[in-house]
Design a protein around this motif. Structure first.
Motif, PDB file in Angstrom:
ATOM      1  N   THR A 118       0.842  -1.195   0.000  1.00 26.64           N
ATOM      2  CA  THR A 118       0.000   0.000   0.000  1.00 26.64           C
ATOM      3  C   THR A 118       0.878   1.246   0.000  1.00 26.64           C
ATOM      4  O   THR A 118       1.898   1.277   0.687  1.00 26.64           O
ATOM      5  N   LEU A 166       0.175   5.434   0.471  1.00 25.35           N
ATOM      6  CA  LEU A 166      -0.852   6.409   0.817  1.00 25.35           C
ATOM      7  C   LEU A 166      -0.227   7.797   0.802  1.00 25.35           C
ATOM      8  O   LEU A 166       0.855   7.995   1.354  1.00 25.35           O
ATOM      9  N   VAL A 216      -2.112   7.505  10.906  1.00 27.56           N
ATOM     10  CA  VAL A 216      -2.611   6.596   9.875  1.00 27.56           C
ATOM     11  C   VAL A 216      -2.945   5.252  10.518  1.00 27.56           C
ATOM     12  O   VAL A 216      -2.197   4.763  11.374  1.00 27.56           O
ATOM     13  N   SER A 217      -4.059   4.669  10.114  1.00 26.04           N
ATOM     14  CA  SER A 217      -4.391   3.322  10.590  1.00 26.04           C
ATOM     15  C   SER A 217      -3.449   2.318   9.945  1.00 26.04           C
ATOM     16  O   SER A 217      -3.343   2.248   8.717  1.00 26.04           O
ATOM     17  N   THR A 276      -5.801  -0.344   7.884  1.00 29.86           N
ATOM     18  CA  THR A 276      -6.490   0.072   6.660  1.00 29.86           C
ATOM     19  C   THR A 276      -5.676   1.047   5.829  1.00 29.86           C
ATOM     20  O   THR A 276      -6.022   1.323   4.684  1.00 29.86           O
ATOM     21  N   GLU A 291      -5.478   4.213   6.122  1.00 27.38           N
ATOM     22  CA  GLU A 291      -6.208   5.451   5.891  1.00 27.38           C
ATOM     23  C   GLU A 291      -5.798   6.465   6.948  1.00 27.38           C
ATOM     24  O   GLU A 291      -5.480   6.076   8.081  1.00 27.38           O
ATOM     25  N   SER A 334      -9.939  17.648   1.497  1.00 29.37           N
ATOM     26  CA  SER A 334      -9.682  16.463   2.324  1.00 29.37           C
ATOM     27  C   SER A 334     -10.794  16.276   3.352  1.00 29.37           C
ATOM     28  O   SER A 334     -11.291  17.225   3.929  1.00 29.37           O
ATOM     29  N   VAL A 373     -10.231  14.335   6.007  1.00 31.50           N
ATOM     30  CA  VAL A 373      -9.548  13.924   7.239  1.00 31.50           C
ATOM     31  C   VAL A 373      -9.797  14.957   8.346  1.00 31.50           C
ATOM     32  O   VAL A 373      -9.603  16.157   8.140  1.00 31.50           O
TER      33      VAL A 373
END
Ligand code: CUK
Ligand code: CUA
Ligand code: CA
Length: 639
Positions: free
Chosen positions: A171, A173, A232-233, A236, A238, A308, A310
């Motif tokens: 991943t 991000l 950040v998780s 996931t 995210e 965003s 977030v």
């Protein structure tokens, strides 16, 4: 300014001062010509020590056929990759492409890797550059659990996750509304649910201020710009939340109890120019009270920035007047600090001074007391601040109460004792916290010890990642390699046991005991939804879209002839049916710019436009069999 004399005066252990070419005088001239003079000054002395005998490496060689004791995972700097070496041998085991293109494995070439890296509307890669600085592993029970590595990209503010069973990035991000994403650290247990004793979050520090949002506003007014700390998780990948701070962030550390994350700040001045960033006598280490941040987010007390979604909370001092509800705590530390590291006993964070010759030891229990309103000043959480040498950057630990800090300007690593430093800070003038100093070659950045960022710190090895190598290796032109120097920590004195080369420019790394790493030997074919089997192999045409499903099994591809037409959009999917460990095949298509490998039981695909007619030999690039050279198919593109 007589830089040579200063350099010699300041050189405590080696006569000649050759290794000390960015000496004491350079500290004042760092921003200008002083550094250049310092660098030039080393030249005349360069030959003197080169004739010295190399240090004996007894006991640290790894004989042919023997395996290393440790894995060493490091960043690759502006190469954009991550790397694996063996320790103590220093043998390169693997390079892991992350933000870069790697034709050996096909990273940035195959559809699967491009989907992870991110593409533009036309299918080309969104970014082809990266700058990795910090690699950290995921934790369970305060030590590595072999699930993931996390690594940052400073250029485009991206966080990548690498799965450790296959050592592949899964991943990537991009963090919104930040620039210069530099420090990262996974939490060591969940900050909210104490029952979850493993990494659940990754904290990310942004170094550069930017307009918020960065859409063309406030270009001429940097005082309005800001920097965000991101969470950040880990599961996931995210972004869970971001927190705006005063000043910037640099490196990141997390506490073993999960409650605190922190970042050193060299620009508490919020300045946009170098002189301004060096104006204050002290900067800070900013602590984040993670549970409080997440309670705010849960209660909806946040804003968003630009497009965003977030949640962004405000961790600036003005928004947090009461410690009992504050989400941040700014602990004053030495001038323009670099590096913040957690001691393996879970008690302290150590911030290195960089422009101050000190390391600041912060007691985490006192930081928590400050958050409870029980400590008057943030600075009261500082329990030691020993003078350790010039240009201290990063600190590692041996699990026996000692700290090892890299000294960039002194070209040394200093070993100092934390308890003695605390006693000295309390007023005991008889104690000397510094235990030993060793020369490294030259200008060390990160230093890190075996298992030193876990509760299992074992005090065996320290790696010094040096930024300059000059005369240590055969000259290879103006671009020099860098040195990774291995130091044995087990004796009374530190002992340099080997020099290893490094392609520029690794920054940070971790040294992980080999039993803490569990990898797979071959892939599982059914893990790939697009695997090619005998049932679906062949050519499928839908209009001008052609899907070529190919299998490899030593020493042949499943189709000797593949016929397509100019104008076709071709997807070629290749599954390696060999099950033998280490039996990898390659797939290269001349003129079409395709090159990738398939490991045992692995599937990869590429998509390309058949835009020129002719015959093209698809050939295997990975030596796999006595008939490897004969392993080829004809791609016939009809006009
Ligand atoms: S930074 Cu490079 S030596 Cu990016 Cu960790 Cu200190
Ligand atoms: Cu298959 Cu070489
Ligand atoms: Ca500063």
């Amino acid at each position: 300014m007589d830089s040579k004399k200063d350099s010699n005066d300041n050189n405590v252990t080696v006569p000649g001062g050759r290794r000390n070419f960015l000496g004491k005088s350079a500290i004042v001239g760092l921003a200008g010509a002083g550094a250049v003079l310092g660098l030039a000054g080393c030249k005349e002395e360069a030959t003197k020590v080169a004739t010295k005998a190399a240090p004996a490496a007894a006991g640290h060689e790894v004989a042919p056929g023997q395996l290393d004791e440790y894995y060493h995972f490091s960043s690759g700097g502006h190469s954009g990759e991550a790397r694996i070496m063996g320790i103590p041998s220093g043998r390169t085991l693997r390079r892991i492409p992350v933000f870069n293109i790697d034709p050996m494995v096909g990273w940035g070439i195959t559809n699967e890797s491009k989907a992870i890296m991110g593409t533009k509307a036309d299918g080309s890669l969104r970014y082809t550059t990266g700058d990795t600085h910090h690699v950290h592993g995921s934790y369970t029970d305060g030590t590595y659990d072999s699930r993931w590595l996390f690594v940052n990209d400073k250029i485009h503010s991206r966080l990548a996750r690498i799965r450790m069973d296959t050592m592949e990035c899964d991943t990537i991000l991009q963090l919104p509304n930040v620039m210069g994403f530099h420090g990262i650290f996974p939490d060591k247990r969940d900050p909210v649910d104490a029952a979850i004793n493993r990494t659940t979050r990754v904290f990310c520090g942004a170094e550069f201020h930017i307009p918020l949002p960065n859409d063309g506003r406030d270009l001429d007014d940097p005082s309005k710009w800001g920097a965000l700390f991101s969470c950040v998780s880990a599961d996931t990948m995210e972004v869970m939340w971001q927190c705006r701070v005063d000043g910037n962030m640099d490196l990141v550390a997390t506490s073993y109890d999960g409650k605190l994350a922190a970042s050193n700040q060299y620009n508490t001045e919020n300045a946009a120019d170098q002189a301004g960033m060096m104006a204050a006598e002290r900067d800070a280490c900013v602590f984040f009270h993670v549970a409080r941040v997440e309670a705010l987010v849960k209660a909806g007390k946040f804003t968003t920035i630009g497009g965003s979604k977030v949640p962004v909370v405000d961790g600036r001092k003005a928004a947090n007047p009461d410690p009992k509800t504050s989400i941040t705590c700014y602990v004053p530390v030495g001038k323009n600090p670099h590096g913040v590291n957690a001691t393996p006993d879970g008690k302290y964070f150590v911030c290195a001074g960089k422009l101050s010759p000190t390391a600041t030891v912060i007691d985490l229990s006192k930081v928590l007391q400050w958050f409870d309103g029980a400590l008057k000043l943030e600075r009261d959480s500082v329990v030691a601040e020993p003078e350790i040498g010039l240009g201290p950057l990063h600190t590692a630990f041996d699990g026996k109460g000692n700290a090892y800090t890299s000294l960039f300007l002194d070209s040394q690593v200093v070993k100092w004792n934390i308890d003695l430093a605390i006693a000295q800070f309390k007023g005991d003038k008889t104690v000397k916290p510094i235990i030993d100093k060793i020369d490294v070659h030259y200008q060390p950045g990160h230093g890190y010890s075996s298992m030193g960022e876990t509760k299992e710190a074992d005090g065996k090895y320290f790696n010094s990642g040096n930024k300059f190598s000059k005369d240590r290796f055969l000259p290879v032109g103006p671009l020099h390699c860098e040195t990774e120097q291995l130091i044995d920590l087990t004796g009374a004195k530190m002992k340099l046991v080997s020099d290893h080369t490094a392609y520029p420019e690794p920054h940070d790394g971790i040294i992980v005991r080999r039993d803490r790493v569990k990898t797979r030997q071959i892939y599982t074919m059914t893990d790939f939804p697009n695997a090619v089997t005998a049932d679906n192999a062949g050519i499928e045409r839908k209009g001008n879209k052609v899907h070529v499903r190919l299998m490899s099994q030593a020493p042949a591809f499943s189709m000797p002839i593949i016929k397509i037409k100019v104008g076709d959009e071709v997807t070629l999917t290749l599954t390696n049916h060999d099950k033998v460990e280490d039996l990898t095949h390659g797939c290269a298509i001349p003129t079409y710019n395709i090159n990738f490998i398939v490991n045992p039981q692995e599937t990869k695909s590429v998509t390309f436009k058949a835009d020129h007619p002719g015959a093209y030999w698809i050939y295997c690039t990975h030596f796999c069999h006595a008939l490897h050279l004969e392993m080829r198919s004809r791609l016939l593109v009809e006009a």
